[in-house]
Every structure is written in C-alpha cells, then in structure tokens.
Design a protein around this motif. Structure first.
Motif, PDB file in Angstrom:
ATOM      1  N   ASN A 157      22.268 -72.856  28.199  1.00  0.00           N
ATOM      2  CA  ASN A 157      22.999 -71.977  28.718  1.00  0.00           C
ATOM      3  C   ASN A 157      23.454 -70.898  27.686  1.00  0.00           C
ATOM      4  O   ASN A 157      23.296 -71.147  26.448  1.00  0.00           O
ATOM      5  CB  ASN A 157      24.218 -72.269  29.760  1.00  0.00           C
ATOM      6  CG  ASN A 157      25.400 -72.999  28.730  1.00  0.00           C
ATOM      7  OD1 ASN A 157      25.538 -73.001  27.736  1.00  0.00           O
ATOM      8  ND2 ASN A 157      26.034 -74.208  29.477  1.00  0.00           N
ATOM      9  N   GLN A 158      24.058 -69.688  27.980  1.00  0.00           N
ATOM     10  CA  GLN A 158      24.348 -68.805  27.041  1.00  0.00           C
ATOM     11  C   GLN A 158      25.776 -69.303  26.154  1.00  0.00           C
ATOM     12  O   GLN A 158      25.461 -69.093  24.863  1.00  0.00           O
ATOM     13  CB  GLN A 158      25.191 -67.649  27.726  1.00  0.00           C
ATOM     14  CG  GLN A 158      25.318 -66.551  26.935  1.00  0.00           C
ATOM     15  CD  GLN A 158      24.006 -65.771  26.205  1.00  0.00           C
ATOM     16  OE1 GLN A 158      22.903 -65.667  26.839  1.00  0.00           O
ATOM     17  NE2 GLN A 158      24.309 -65.867  24.801  1.00  0.00           N
ATOM     18  N   ASP A 159      26.554 -70.160  26.586  1.00  0.00           N
ATOM     19  CA  ASP A 159      27.520 -70.756  25.795  1.00  0.00           C
ATOM     20  C   ASP A 159      26.886 -71.607  24.612  1.00  0.00           C
ATOM     21  O   ASP A 159      27.245 -71.374  23.526  1.00  0.00           O
ATOM     22  CB  ASP A 159      28.418 -71.590  26.441  1.00  0.00           C
ATOM     23  CG  ASP A 159      29.417 -72.067  25.508  1.00  0.00           C
ATOM     24  OD1 ASP A 159      30.334 -71.278  24.834  1.00  0.00           O
ATOM     25  OD2 ASP A 159      29.813 -73.452  25.595  1.00  0.00           O
ATOM     26  N   ARG A 191      23.592 -71.457  23.420  1.00  0.00           N
ATOM     27  CA  ARG A 191      23.049 -70.277  22.479  1.00  0.00           C
ATOM     28  C   ARG A 191      23.934 -69.669  21.598  1.00  0.00           C
ATOM     29  O   ARG A 191      23.699 -69.465  20.384  1.00  0.00           O
ATOM     30  CB  ARG A 191      22.097 -69.226  23.355  1.00  0.00           C
ATOM     31  CG  ARG A 191      20.872 -69.883  24.030  1.00  0.00           C
ATOM     32  CD  ARG A 191      19.876 -69.143  24.599  1.00  0.00           C
ATOM     33  NE  ARG A 191      20.563 -68.219  25.587  1.00  0.00           N
ATOM     34  CZ  ARG A 191      20.689 -68.450  26.941  1.00  0.00           C
ATOM     35  NH1 ARG A 191      20.004 -69.535  27.207  1.00  0.00           N
ATOM     36  NH2 ARG A 191      20.993 -67.409  27.827  1.00  0.00           N
ATOM     37  N   ASP A 192      24.997 -69.347  22.085  1.00  0.00           N
ATOM     38  CA  ASP A 192      26.081 -68.645  21.150  1.00  0.00           C
ATOM     39  C   ASP A 192      26.656 -69.617  20.365  1.00  0.00           C
ATOM     40  O   ASP A 192      26.747 -69.112  19.046  1.00  0.00           O
ATOM     41  CB  ASP A 192      27.328 -68.159  22.060  1.00  0.00           C
ATOM     42  CG  ASP A 192      27.018 -66.750  22.983  1.00  0.00           C
ATOM     43  OD1 ASP A 192      26.030 -66.111  22.592  1.00  0.00           O
ATOM     44  OD2 ASP A 192      27.868 -66.805  23.817  1.00  0.00           O
ATOM     45  N   LEU A 201      17.040 -71.030  19.197  1.00  0.00           N
ATOM     46  CA  LEU A 201      17.461 -69.948  19.738  1.00  0.00           C
ATOM     47  C   LEU A 201      16.261 -69.351  20.499  1.00  0.00           C
ATOM     48  O   LEU A 201      16.627 -68.654  21.482  1.00  0.00           O
ATOM     49  CB  LEU A 201      17.960 -69.207  18.744  1.00  0.00           C
ATOM     50  CG  LEU A 201      19.518 -69.332  18.343  1.00  0.00           C
ATOM     51  CD1 LEU A 201      19.652 -68.433  17.157  1.00  0.00           C
ATOM     52  CD2 LEU A 201      20.368 -69.203  19.341  1.00  0.00           C
ATOM     53  N   ASN A 251      15.344 -72.081  26.857  1.00  0.00           N
ATOM     54  CA  ASN A 251      15.589 -71.597  28.251  1.00  0.00           C
ATOM     55  C   ASN A 251      15.812 -70.368  28.260  1.00  0.00           C
ATOM     56  O   ASN A 251      17.122 -69.866  28.338  1.00  0.00           O
ATOM     57  CB  ASN A 251      16.446 -72.419  28.933  1.00  0.00           C
ATOM     58  CG  ASN A 251      16.427 -72.214  30.405  1.00  0.00           C
ATOM     59  OD1 ASN A 251      15.559 -71.749  30.971  1.00  0.00           O
ATOM     60  ND2 ASN A 251      17.799 -72.256  31.156  1.00  0.00           N
ATOM     61  N   GLY A 252      14.971 -69.428  28.046  1.00  0.00           N
ATOM     62  CA  GLY A 252      15.345 -68.046  28.072  1.00  0.00           C
ATOM     63  C   GLY A 252      15.501 -67.384  26.631  1.00  0.00           C
ATOM     64  O   GLY A 252      15.504 -66.239  26.530  1.00  0.00           O
ATOM     65  N   ASN A 258      17.018 -66.511  22.808  1.00  0.00           N
ATOM     66  CA  ASN A 258      18.063 -65.289  22.334  1.00  0.00           C
ATOM     67  C   ASN A 258      17.506 -64.784  21.035  1.00  0.00           C
ATOM     68  O   ASN A 258      17.834 -64.966  20.098  1.00  0.00           O
ATOM     69  CB  ASN A 258      19.492 -65.922  22.248  1.00  0.00           C
ATOM     70  CG  ASN A 258      20.411 -64.790  22.161  1.00  0.00           C
ATOM     71  OD1 ASN A 258      19.921 -63.639  21.874  1.00  0.00           O
ATOM     72  ND2 ASN A 258      21.645 -64.903  22.536  1.00  0.00           N
TER      73      ASN A 258
END
Length: 132
Positions: A64-66, A68-69, A91, A95-96, A98
C-alpha cells in the motif's frame, strides 16, 4: 517451517533474535503482520543482509502507499548499495510501484555509480523505465 514462520520468531520478538534467525523469518514468514515486520526490519535491522532480504520480500508482495512511503524513507537513510538496489526494486515492483521515489533517490548527489547502473538494469523491465 510452520505457516507463520520459524517457531522461535514472531513479529513481536524478531528484533531480539540473532541475524540468522531474523533472516530465516524473512524467508519463511507468511503471517498477517509480515509486511509490517518486514518494514520494521528494513528501517532498523543492523545487518545489511537482513535489510536486503526484507526489501526483496517486500518487492514480491502487494504494497500500500504507506508501505511504499516507509521504503522510500528507509532508502534515504540506507548506505549499503545492495540494500539500496533491493529497496529500489521494491519501490518499482511492489503493486503499483512508485518510480517517482526511486527516480528522486537516484538523482541525488552522492549515489554510487554502481547503484545507478544496477538500478537501471534491475528496473529496466519496469513498465515505466527510469532514465538516468
């Protein structure tokens, strides 16, 4: 091992285990807290091989975005080239992906040329290839 990973390791006590058992946990774990614990290891494990294995494991799963951050923040602090490459791969492929975080890191002054070269090779199959 058992479905949750090595019997002696759990997300709550993994940091206190020897490096070989932490590495075994990364390789064998399948529990619900796996991603969170992998991110904790990536953030703070003193052994580069454990951090690299955690990053490689994260690259294989949905992030999820968290997550990846957190990988991006850990990457900014990481000094070991092999771990940096594994984080860049996580990264780009988790999944998607970054790519913006990866590209931002690679354009920073002081990034070793071998990291840039390996990243270009590793990330070359990514759907949005990085141009360095």
């Amino acid at each position: 091992g058992n479905p949750a990973g090595p019997a002696t390791a759990s997300p709550g006590n993994i940091a206190s285990l020897p490096a070989t058992e932490r590495l075994q946990w990364v390789l064998e774990s399948r529990g619900a807290d796996r991603v969170s614990t992998l991110l904790d290891l990536l953030d703070a494990d003193p052994m580069a091989n454990v951090r690299a294995a955690a990053a490689e494991a994260l690259a294989a799963g949905p992030l999820n975005q968290d997550a990846r951050d957190r990988i991006g923040n850990a990457l900014r602090r990481e000094t070991h080239p092999h771990v940096q490459i594994a984080m860049l791969d996580a990264l780009a492929h988790g999944n998607g992906g970054n790519g913006a975080l990866a590209l931002d890191f690679l354009q920073r002054p002081g990034v070793r040329s071998e990291v840039k070269s390996l990243a270009q090779h590793t990330l070359g199959n990514w759907e949005h290839p990085l141009r360095l």
